[in-house]
Design a protein around this motif. Structure first.
Motif, PDB file in Angstrom:
ATOM      1  N   GLU A  35      -0.795  -1.048  20.056  1.00 63.46           N
ATOM      2  CA  GLU A  35      -0.759  -1.985  18.946  1.00 63.46           C
ATOM      3  C   GLU A  35       0.647  -2.524  18.750  1.00 63.46           C
ATOM      4  N   SER A  36       0.723  -3.780  18.300  1.00 60.43           N
ATOM      5  CA  SER A  36       2.014  -4.409  18.045  1.00 60.43           C
ATOM      6  C   SER A  36       2.595  -3.895  16.739  1.00 60.43           C
ATOM      7  N   ASP A  37       3.877  -4.192  16.502  1.00 64.12           N
ATOM      8  CA  ASP A  37       4.526  -3.747  15.271  1.00 64.12           C
ATOM      9  C   ASP A  37       3.896  -4.389  14.044  1.00 64.12           C
ATOM     10  N   GLU A  38       3.504  -5.659  14.145  1.00 62.37           N
ATOM     11  CA  GLU A  38       2.908  -6.355  13.006  1.00 62.37           C
ATOM     12  C   GLU A  38       1.481  -6.756  13.342  1.00 62.37           C
ATOM     13  N   PRO A  39       0.528  -6.477  12.429  1.00 61.80           N
ATOM     14  CA  PRO A  39      -0.854  -6.899  12.680  1.00 61.80           C
ATOM     15  C   PRO A  39      -0.938  -8.408  12.853  1.00 61.80           C
ATOM     16  N   ALA A  40      -1.787  -8.840  13.756  1.00 62.12           N
ATOM     17  CA  ALA A  40      -1.933 -10.272  14.006  1.00 62.12           C
ATOM     18  C   ALA A  40      -2.878 -10.931  13.012  1.00 62.12           C
ATOM     19  N   SER A  41      -3.701 -10.135  12.331  1.00 63.69           N
ATOM     20  CA  SER A  41      -4.662 -10.679  11.387  1.00 63.69           C
ATOM     21  C   SER A  41      -5.061  -9.587  10.414  1.00 63.69           C
ATOM     22  N   ALA A  42      -5.781  -9.978   9.350  1.00 70.24           N
ATOM     23  CA  ALA A  42      -6.278  -8.988   8.399  1.00 70.24           C
ATOM     24  C   ALA A  42      -7.228  -8.024   9.095  1.00 70.24           C
ATOM     25  N   ASP A  43      -8.039  -8.544  10.015  1.00 67.54           N
ATOM     26  CA  ASP A  43      -8.972  -7.696  10.745  1.00 67.54           C
ATOM     27  C   ASP A  43      -8.221  -6.711  11.631  1.00 67.54           C
ATOM     28  N   ASP A  44      -7.152  -7.179  12.242  1.00 65.50           N
ATOM     29  CA  ASP A  44      -6.320  -6.323  13.087  1.00 65.50           C
ATOM     30  C   ASP A  44      -5.656  -5.228  12.250  1.00 65.50           C
ATOM     31  N   ALA A  45      -5.242  -5.575  11.029  1.00 63.87           N
ATOM     32  CA  ALA A  45      -4.580  -4.601  10.158  1.00 63.87           C
ATOM     33  C   ALA A  45      -5.534  -3.517   9.696  1.00 63.87           C
ATOM     34  N   GLY A  46      -6.818  -3.854   9.581  1.00 60.25           N
ATOM     35  CA  GLY A  46      -7.798  -2.868   9.158  1.00 60.25           C
ATOM     36  C   GLY A  46      -7.546  -2.391   7.742  1.00 60.25           C
ATOM     37  N   THR A  47      -7.592  -1.069   7.559  1.00 60.67           N
ATOM     38  CA  THR A  47      -7.454  -0.505   6.222  1.00 60.67           C
ATOM     39  C   THR A  47      -6.063  -0.728   5.635  1.00 60.67           C
ATOM     40  N   LEU A  48      -5.062  -0.921   6.487  1.00 62.54           N
ATOM     41  CA  LEU A  48      -3.719  -1.219   6.014  1.00 62.54           C
ATOM     42  C   LEU A  48      -3.701  -2.471   5.134  1.00 62.54           C
ATOM     43  N   ALA A  73       2.765  -8.399 -10.534  1.00 62.64           N
ATOM     44  CA  ALA A  73       2.573  -8.157 -11.963  1.00 62.64           C
ATOM     45  C   ALA A  73       3.810  -7.534 -12.601  1.00 62.64           C
ATOM     46  N   LEU A  74       4.535  -6.741 -11.826  1.00 65.69           N
ATOM     47  CA  LEU A  74       5.750  -6.098 -12.333  1.00 65.69           C
ATOM     48  C   LEU A  74       6.967  -7.021 -12.271  1.00 65.69           C
ATOM     49  N   GLY A  75       6.816  -8.185 -11.650  1.00 69.05           N
ATOM     50  CA  GLY A  75       7.921  -9.123 -11.542  1.00 69.05           C
ATOM     51  C   GLY A  75       8.977  -8.696 -10.545  1.00 69.05           C
ATOM     52  N   LEU A  76       8.589  -7.927  -9.537  1.00 69.31           N
ATOM     53  CA  LEU A  76       9.553  -7.448  -8.554  1.00 69.31           C
ATOM     54  C   LEU A  76       9.760  -8.493  -7.463  1.00 69.31           C
ATOM     55  N   GLN A  77      10.975  -8.529  -6.940  1.00 73.14           N
ATOM     56  CA  GLN A  77      11.291  -9.473  -5.875  1.00 73.14           C
ATOM     57  C   GLN A  77      10.546  -9.098  -4.598  1.00 73.14           C
ATOM     58  N   HIS A  78      10.098 -10.116  -3.867  1.00 79.59           N
ATOM     59  CA  HIS A  78       9.377  -9.871  -2.624  1.00 79.59           C
ATOM     60  C   HIS A  78      10.233  -9.096  -1.623  1.00 79.59           C
ATOM     61  N   ASP A  79       9.595  -8.160  -0.934  1.00 80.34           N
ATOM     62  CA  ASP A  79      10.242  -7.496   0.194  1.00 80.34           C
ATOM     63  C   ASP A  79       9.429  -7.792   1.459  1.00 80.34           C
ATOM     64  N   HIS A  80       9.786  -7.169   2.568  1.00 82.32           N
ATOM     65  CA  HIS A  80       9.123  -7.506   3.825  1.00 82.32           C
ATOM     66  C   HIS A  80       7.649  -7.090   3.829  1.00 82.32           C
ATOM     67  N   HIS A  81       7.271  -6.054   3.060  1.00 90.32           N
ATOM     68  CA  HIS A  81       5.864  -5.689   2.961  1.00 90.32           C
ATOM     69  C   HIS A  81       5.077  -6.761   2.200  1.00 90.32           C
ATOM     70  N   ASP A  82       5.680  -7.310   1.151  1.00 85.09           N
ATOM     71  CA  ASP A  82       5.033  -8.413   0.423  1.00 85.09           C
ATOM     72  C   ASP A  82       4.856  -9.620   1.331  1.00 85.09           C
ATOM     73  N   ASN A  83       5.875  -9.903   2.113  1.00 77.93           N
ATOM     74  CA  ASN A  83       5.790 -11.052   3.029  1.00 77.93           C
ATOM     75  C   ASN A  83       4.680 -10.854   4.057  1.00 77.93           C
ATOM     76  N   LEU A  84       4.534  -9.619   4.553  1.00 78.25           N
ATOM     77  CA  LEU A  84       3.469  -9.329   5.498  1.00 78.25           C
ATOM     78  C   LEU A  84       2.107  -9.508   4.831  1.00 78.25           C
ATOM     79  N   ALA A  85       1.967  -9.034   3.603  1.00 75.19           N
ATOM     80  CA  ALA A  85       0.702  -9.188   2.876  1.00 75.19           C
ATOM     81  C   ALA A  85       0.340 -10.661   2.741  1.00 75.19           C
ATOM     82  N   GLU A  86       1.310 -11.499   2.412  1.00 67.74           N
ATOM     83  CA  GLU A  86       1.050 -12.933   2.254  1.00 67.74           C
ATOM     84  C   GLU A  86       0.681 -13.587   3.579  1.00 67.74           C
ATOM     85  N   ARG A  87       1.351 -13.179   4.660  1.00 64.82           N
ATOM     86  CA  ARG A  87       1.021 -13.755   5.970  1.00 64.82           C
ATOM     87  C   ARG A  87      -0.418 -13.399   6.364  1.00 64.82           C
TER      88      ARG A  87
END
Length: 333
Positions: free
Chosen positions: A161-174, A187-201
Motif C-alpha cells: 500500500e502507498s503512504d496516502e490512500p488514493a480514494s475513500a474506498d482505498d482508505a477503508g475504515t481509516l 467544530a473546535l476551531g482548530l487550524q487544519h493539519d495534514h490529517h485534515d488535508n487528507l480527509a478533505e482530499r
C-alpha cells in the motif's frame, strides 16, 4: 404504534427516523421495549438494536433513568457479541451517564471502548458524541488523532500500500476516523493539519466518483450458484483466482462490488446466474477472453437477480437464509 404490532427491522428503522416527531415519543419507546419483552419482534436478534433505540428516544426527552434502563437491557440482549452495534450502544450508555452527572462511570465506559476506535471505527461518531456531551471535546480529538496515527502506521507497514490512500474506498475504515476527526476539529476551531488535508482530499475524491456513473467489468457480476461454482472449480481449479477460492469468497466478492457500485452512484444493480457448461461453451475458461465473452452474453440477456433484496428477505445467493444474516455482512468482511 399498536402494541399488537409485530415489529420488523424495517419498522425499527422507520421509528428511528420518525419517533421524535411523534405525539408521544416516550410511548413509542415504551412500546419498542415492550415488543422485546413480549416477543413481538419479527427477528429476536433485533432486541439489542430495539432497546438502544428506546434508550435514545428516552434520552432525547431527558428521561435519563428510563434511558439508562433501556441501554442496560440492550447490552444484556447483545450477550457476548463484540461488534460495532454493541460498541455504539455502550457509547450511548456513556452519553446518558454524562447527562445524569455520573461522569466517572461514563469515563470508565469510554476508556474501555477506546481501543475499538481502530477495530470498530464506525463507533467513532458515538464515542465522540459521548465525550462532547461530557465536555471532553479535546480528549475526543486526542483519541481520534491517536487512532488515525495507529491506522496510518498499520497501513505503512503493508508494503503493498502507498503512504496516502488514493480514494475513500482505498482508505477503508481509516476514512471514517479521518472524517470524524476533521469534523470535530472544525467544530473546535482548530487550524487544519495534514490529517485534515487528507480527509478533505478523500472527501473530494469520493464526491467526484459519486458524480460520475461507475462502470463495472461484466465478469465481476457473474454469479455461480453453489452447485455450479463447485463444478467450475472441480473442472478448472485455477479459476479460484478469478471467482474465489470457495463459494463464500465468491459471494463476498460480488457483494463488495455491488456495494462499491452503489456508493459510486450506480442503481438498478443485479447479478447474473452462470453455469459451468455455459462457460465452457465459449472456449477455454482459462482464457480471459472466454470469461469476458460469457459475461457479456449473460449481462446482455434477461436472466438476472436484482440486488439488493430486503434485509429480511431471502438472500440473493439462493442459500435460503435472510439477506441480513448471509451476504449483507460479507461486504464488511
Amino acid at each position: 404504534m399498536s402494541t399488537k404490532t409485530v415489529l420488523t427491522s424495517a419498522d425499527l428503522e422507520e421509528i428511528r427516523q420518525t419517533a421524535l416527531g411523534a405525539a408521544n415519543p416516550l410511548g413509542v419507546a415504551a412500546d419498542v421495549a415492550d415488543a422485546v419483552e413480549t416477543g413481538r419482534l419479527e427477528d429476536p436478534e433485533d432486541a439489542g438494536q430495539a432497546l438502544t433505540l428506546a434508550a435514545e428516544i428516552a434520552e432525547s426527552r431527558s428521561k435519563l433513568d428510563a434511558a439508562l434502563r433501556y441501554a442496560d437491557q440492550a447490552i444484556a440482549a447483545f450477550g457476548d457479541r463484540d461488534d460495532n452495534q454493541v460498541a455504539n450502544t455502550r457509547a450511548v450508555r456513556a452519553r446518558i451517564l454524562f447527562r445524569a452527572g455520573r461522569d466517572d462511570e461514563a469515563a470508565a465506559e469510554l476508556d474501555a471502548l477506546r481501543p475499538q476506535l481502530t477495530t470498530q471505527p464506525d463507533a467513532a461518531a458515538f464515542i465522540t458524541a459521548a465525550l462532547v456531551v461530557g465536555k471532553r471535546s479535546r480528549q475526543a480529538e486526542e483519541w481520534l488523532t491517536e487512532a488515525v496515527k495507529l491506522s496510518l502506521a498499520e497501513r505503512a507497514a503493508n508494503a503493498d500500500e502507498s503512504d496516502e490512500p488514493a480514494s475513500a474506498d482505498d482508505a477503508g475504515t481509516l476514512f471514517f476516523l479521518l472524517q470524524q476527526r476533521h469534523r470535530l476539529r472544525h467544530a473546535l476551531g482548530l487550524q487544519h493539519d495534514h490529517h485534515d488535508n487528507l480527509a478533505e482530499r478523500l472527501e473530494t475524491r469520493l464526491a467526484n466518483a459519486s458524480a460520475t456513473p461507475a462502470t463495472a467489468d461484466p465478469t465481476e457480476l457473474v454469479f455461480f450458484p453453489q452447485a455450479e461454482f463447485e463444478s467450475v472449480l472441480k473442472q478448472w481449479p485455477a479459476l479460484a483466482e478469478q471467482y474465489g477460492a470457495d463459494w463464500d469468497e465468491h459471494r463476498g466478492r460480488l457483494e463488495k462490488e455491488l456495494v462499491r457500485l452503489t456508493g459510486a452512484g450506480r442503481g438498478n444493480l443485479a447479478v447474473f446466474p452462470a453455469t459451468a457448461d455455459g462457460l465452457a461453451k465459449h472456449g477455454d475458461p482459462a482464457e480471459a477472453g472466454t470469461r469476458s465473452a460469457y459475461a457479456r452474453e449473460l449481462t446482455g440477456g434477461t436472466n438476472h437477480i436484482a440486488w439488493p433484496p430486503e434485509r429480511n428477505g431471502a438472500c440473493w445467493c439462493g442459500s435460503g437464509l435472510k439477506y441480513k444474516k448471509d451476504c449483507l455482512p460479507r461486504s464488511r468482511a
